[in-house]
Design a protein around this motif. Structure first.
Motif, PDB file in Angstrom:
ATOM      1  N   VAL A  51      50.535  35.301  37.208  1.00 31.33           N
ATOM      2  CA  VAL A  51      50.370  36.705  37.950  1.00 31.33           C
ATOM      3  C   VAL A  51      49.229  37.406  37.440  1.00 31.33           C
ATOM      4  CG1 VAL A  51      51.534  38.942  38.432  1.00 31.33           C
ATOM      5  CG2 VAL A  51      52.853  36.819  38.729  1.00 31.33           C
ATOM      6  N   LEU A  52      49.152  37.594  36.085  1.00 32.25           N
ATOM      7  CA  LEU A  52      48.404  38.436  35.370  1.00 32.25           C
ATOM      8  C   LEU A  52      46.953  37.686  35.673  1.00 32.25           C
ATOM      9  CD1 LEU A  52      47.800  40.738  33.305  1.00 32.25           C
ATOM     10  CD2 LEU A  52      48.150  38.916  31.377  1.00 32.25           C
ATOM     11  N   GLY A  53      46.652  36.262  35.602  1.00 32.09           N
ATOM     12  CA  GLY A  53      45.570  35.768  36.091  1.00 32.09           C
ATOM     13  C   GLY A  53      45.028  36.137  37.576  1.00 32.09           C
ATOM     14  N   ALA A  54      45.978  36.333  38.450  1.00 34.05           N
ATOM     15  CA  ALA A  54      45.576  36.663  39.784  1.00 34.05           C
ATOM     16  C   ALA A  54      45.218  38.060  40.156  1.00 34.05           C
ATOM     17  CB  ALA A  54      46.785  36.199  40.724  1.00 34.05           C
ATOM     18  N   VAL A  55      45.711  38.937  39.179  1.00 34.94           N
ATOM     19  CA  VAL A  55      45.393  40.293  39.545  1.00 34.94           C
ATOM     20  C   VAL A  55      44.141  40.547  38.918  1.00 34.94           C
ATOM     21  CG1 VAL A  55      45.775  42.621  38.276  1.00 34.94           C
ATOM     22  CG2 VAL A  55      47.926  41.160  39.194  1.00 34.94           C
ATOM     23  N   ILE A  56      43.907  39.929  37.632  1.00 32.84           N
ATOM     24  CA  ILE A  56      42.478  39.919  37.049  1.00 32.84           C
ATOM     25  C   ILE A  56      41.235  39.329  38.035  1.00 32.84           C
ATOM     26  CG2 ILE A  56      41.041  39.264  35.060  1.00 32.84           C
ATOM     27  CD1 ILE A  56      43.429  39.541  33.253  1.00 32.84           C
ATOM     28  N   ASN A  57      41.678  38.194  38.444  1.00 34.18           N
ATOM     29  CA  ASN A  57      40.606  37.706  39.293  1.00 34.18           C
ATOM     30  C   ASN A  57      40.240  38.406  40.696  1.00 34.18           C
ATOM     31  OD1 ASN A  57      40.331  35.412  37.547  1.00 34.18           O
ATOM     32  ND2 ASN A  57      41.810  34.109  38.576  1.00 34.18           N
ATOM     33  N   GLY A  58      41.408  39.041  41.120  1.00 41.17           N
ATOM     34  CA  GLY A  58      41.412  39.987  42.380  1.00 41.17           C
ATOM     35  C   GLY A  58      40.390  41.144  41.993  1.00 41.17           C
ATOM     36  N   PHE A  59      40.581  41.793  40.978  1.00 40.99           N
ATOM     37  CA  PHE A  59      39.788  42.946  40.721  1.00 40.99           C
ATOM     38  C   PHE A  59      38.134  42.349  40.542  1.00 40.99           C
ATOM     39  CE2 PHE A  59      43.315  45.466  39.929  1.00 40.99           C
ATOM     40  CZ  PHE A  59      42.892  46.645  40.544  1.00 40.99           C
ATOM     41  N   ARG A  60      38.092  41.213  39.722  1.00 42.79           N
ATOM     42  CA  ARG A  60      36.656  40.810  39.496  1.00 42.79           C
ATOM     43  C   ARG A  60      35.998  40.335  40.781  1.00 42.79           C
ATOM     44  NH1 ARG A  60      36.803  36.013  35.767  1.00 42.79           N
ATOM     45  NH2 ARG A  60      34.592  36.188  35.539  1.00 42.79           N
ATOM     46  N   SER A  61      36.910  40.008  41.687  1.00 47.44           N
ATOM     47  CA  SER A  61      36.206  39.233  42.886  1.00 47.44           C
ATOM     48  C   SER A  61      35.534  40.160  43.859  1.00 47.44           C
ATOM     49  CB  SER A  61      37.118  38.449  43.660  1.00 47.44           C
ATOM     50  OG  SER A  61      38.124  39.294  44.122  1.00 47.44           O
ATOM     51  N   VAL A  62      35.949  41.677  43.526  1.00 46.05           N
ATOM     52  CA  VAL A  62      35.474  42.771  44.383  1.00 46.05           C
ATOM     53  C   VAL A  62      34.126  43.106  43.814  1.00 46.05           C
ATOM     54  CG1 VAL A  62      35.965  45.095  45.372  1.00 46.05           C
ATOM     55  CG2 VAL A  62      37.954  43.528  44.835  1.00 46.05           C
ATOM     56  N   PRO A  63      33.061  43.139  44.913  1.00 43.32           N
ATOM     57  CA  PRO A  63      31.725  43.635  44.339  1.00 43.32           C
ATOM     58  C   PRO A  63      31.783  45.093  43.953  1.00 43.32           C
ATOM     59  CG  PRO A  63      31.475  42.604  46.440  1.00 43.32           C
ATOM     60  CD  PRO A  63      32.747  42.386  46.046  1.00 43.32           C
ATOM     61  N   PHE A  64      31.288  45.524  42.943  1.00 42.08           N
ATOM     62  CA  PHE A  64      31.134  46.872  42.526  1.00 42.08           C
ATOM     63  C   PHE A  64      31.078  47.957  43.163  1.00 42.08           C
ATOM     64  CE2 PHE A  64      29.526  50.661  40.000  1.00 42.08           C
ATOM     65  CZ  PHE A  64      30.737  51.043  39.090  1.00 42.08           C
ATOM     66  N   ILE A  65      30.340  47.923  44.203  1.00 44.10           N
ATOM     67  CA  ILE A  65      29.832  49.214  45.119  1.00 44.10           C
ATOM     68  C   ILE A  65      30.956  49.329  46.199  1.00 44.10           C
ATOM     69  CG2 ILE A  65      28.707  47.558  46.833  1.00 44.10           C
ATOM     70  CD1 ILE A  65      27.655  51.132  45.741  1.00 44.10           C
ATOM     71  N   ILE A  66      31.720  48.429  46.267  1.00 36.62           N
ATOM     72  CA  ILE A  66      33.088  48.355  47.110  1.00 36.62           C
ATOM     73  C   ILE A  66      34.104  48.889  46.293  1.00 36.62           C
ATOM     74  CG2 ILE A  66      34.805  46.907  48.550  1.00 36.62           C
ATOM     75  CD1 ILE A  66      32.469  45.012  49.315  1.00 36.62           C
ATOM     76  N   LEU A  67      34.306  48.549  45.220  1.00 33.72           N
ATOM     77  CA  LEU A  67      35.224  48.939  44.507  1.00 33.72           C
ATOM     78  C   LEU A  67      34.943  50.367  44.227  1.00 33.72           C
ATOM     79  CD1 LEU A  67      37.755  48.001  42.642  1.00 33.72           C
ATOM     80  CD2 LEU A  67      36.314  47.833  40.608  1.00 33.72           C
ATOM     81  N   LEU A  68      33.800  50.894  43.886  1.00 32.34           N
ATOM     82  CA  LEU A  68      33.391  52.076  43.672  1.00 32.34           C
ATOM     83  C   LEU A  68      33.963  53.241  44.841  1.00 32.34           C
ATOM     84  CD1 LEU A  68      31.559  53.777  41.579  1.00 32.34           C
ATOM     85  CD2 LEU A  68      29.669  53.390  43.036  1.00 32.34           C
TER      86      LEU A  68
END
Length: 213
Positions: A51-68
Motif C-alpha cells: 500500500v505504501l509503495g503504491a501511494v509513493i509510486n502514484g505521486f512519483r508518476s504524476v508530472p510536476f507541472i500537473i501536480l502543481l
C-alpha cells in the motif's frame, strides 16, 4: 536588473531549501518504513509495504507541472494563496518526498544484512537496529540522495516560476523570454549552473567525509 537577479536567487534558494528539508524529514521515515516492512525486514508486513509503495509510486508518476496545478486547493488551504514563493513550497515538498523516499530506500537496502542479524542476536530491538545500523551505515547514500533531490528541486522550482512562484524561473520567463532579453536568460542559466554545481560539490564533500569504506 542585478537586484532582480539577487531577489530571484534568494526565492529559488528558499523554495529549494524549505521543500528539501521537508522531503528529508518526511521521506527518510518513508524509506525506512519501506525497508522495514519488506519481505524479510525487521517489521515485515507485506500489506503495508504494498500500500505504501503504491501511494509513493502514484505521486512519483504524476508530472510536476500537473501536480502543481492539482494541489492548488491544498496550497490555498495551507498557505492562503496559490501564488508566490511560499505557495510553491507545498507542491515542491509533496513531489520531492516520495522521490527521496525511494532514493533513501535504495541506500538502506544496501546495508549489510549480517550487521542487522548481529544486532538482533545481541538482543537489539527494531529501533536499535534503525538507530545503530540502518541509518549510520546508509548515511553516505542518504546524503548523496538528498543532494540529488536538492538539485532536482532547483529544476522544479524553476518550473514553478512559470505559474507565478517567483524565483529564477519566473525571472527567465518574464524578462528573458517574454521581453526577448537574451542577457537575462544567459545570466539566469549561469546562476543555475553555479548553484547546482555548488550544491553537488558540497554534497560530494560531505559524502566523502562520511564514507569510511
Amino acid at each position: 536588473m542585478l537586484e532582480l537577479l539577487i531577489r530571484s536567487l534568494w526565492e529559488t534558494t528558499l523554495m529549494t531549501v524549505a521543500s528539501g528539508v521537508i522531503s528529508l524529514v518526511a521521506g527518510l521515515p518513508l524509506g525506512l518504513a519501506l525497508v522495514a516492512t519488506a519481505r524479510g525486514g525487521i517489521a515485515e508486513n507485506l500489506w503495508i509495504n504494498r500500500v505504501l509503495g503504491a501511494v509513493i509510486n502514484g505521486f512519483r508518476s504524476v508530472p510536476f507541472i500537473i501536480l502543481l496545478v492539482a494541489l492548488i486547493p491544498l496550497t490555498r488551504l495551507i498557505v492562503g494563496t496559490a501564488l508566490g514563493t511560499w505557495a510553491a513550497i507545498v507542491p515542491l515538498a509533496i513531489a520531492a518526498t516520495p522521490y527521496y523516499a525511494r532514493i533513501a530506500e535504495v541506500s538502506l537496502r544496501e546495508v549489510d544484512r549480517g550487521l542487522i542479524d548481529a544486532v538482533r542476536a545481541m538482543g537489539g530491538n527494531r529501533w536499535t537496529i534503525i538507530r545503530e545500523v540502518l541509518v549510520p551505515e546508509a548515511l553516505p547514500g542518504i546524503v548523496a540522495g538528498f543532494t540529488v533531490t536538492l538539485v532536482t528541486l532547483i529544476g522544479a522550482s524553476a518550473m514553478a516560476g512559470a505559474i507565478g512562484a517567483g524565483g529564477l524561473g519566473d525571472l527567465a520567463i518574464r524578462y528573458g523570454y517574454q521581453r526577448f532579453e537574451t542577457s537575462v536568460m544567459i545570466a539566469v542559466v549561469a546562476v543555475l549552473i553555479v548553484l547546482v554545481c555548488g550544491i553537488q560539490w558540497l554534497g560530494d564533500r560531505l559524502v566523502a567525509r562520511l564514507d569510511h569504506r
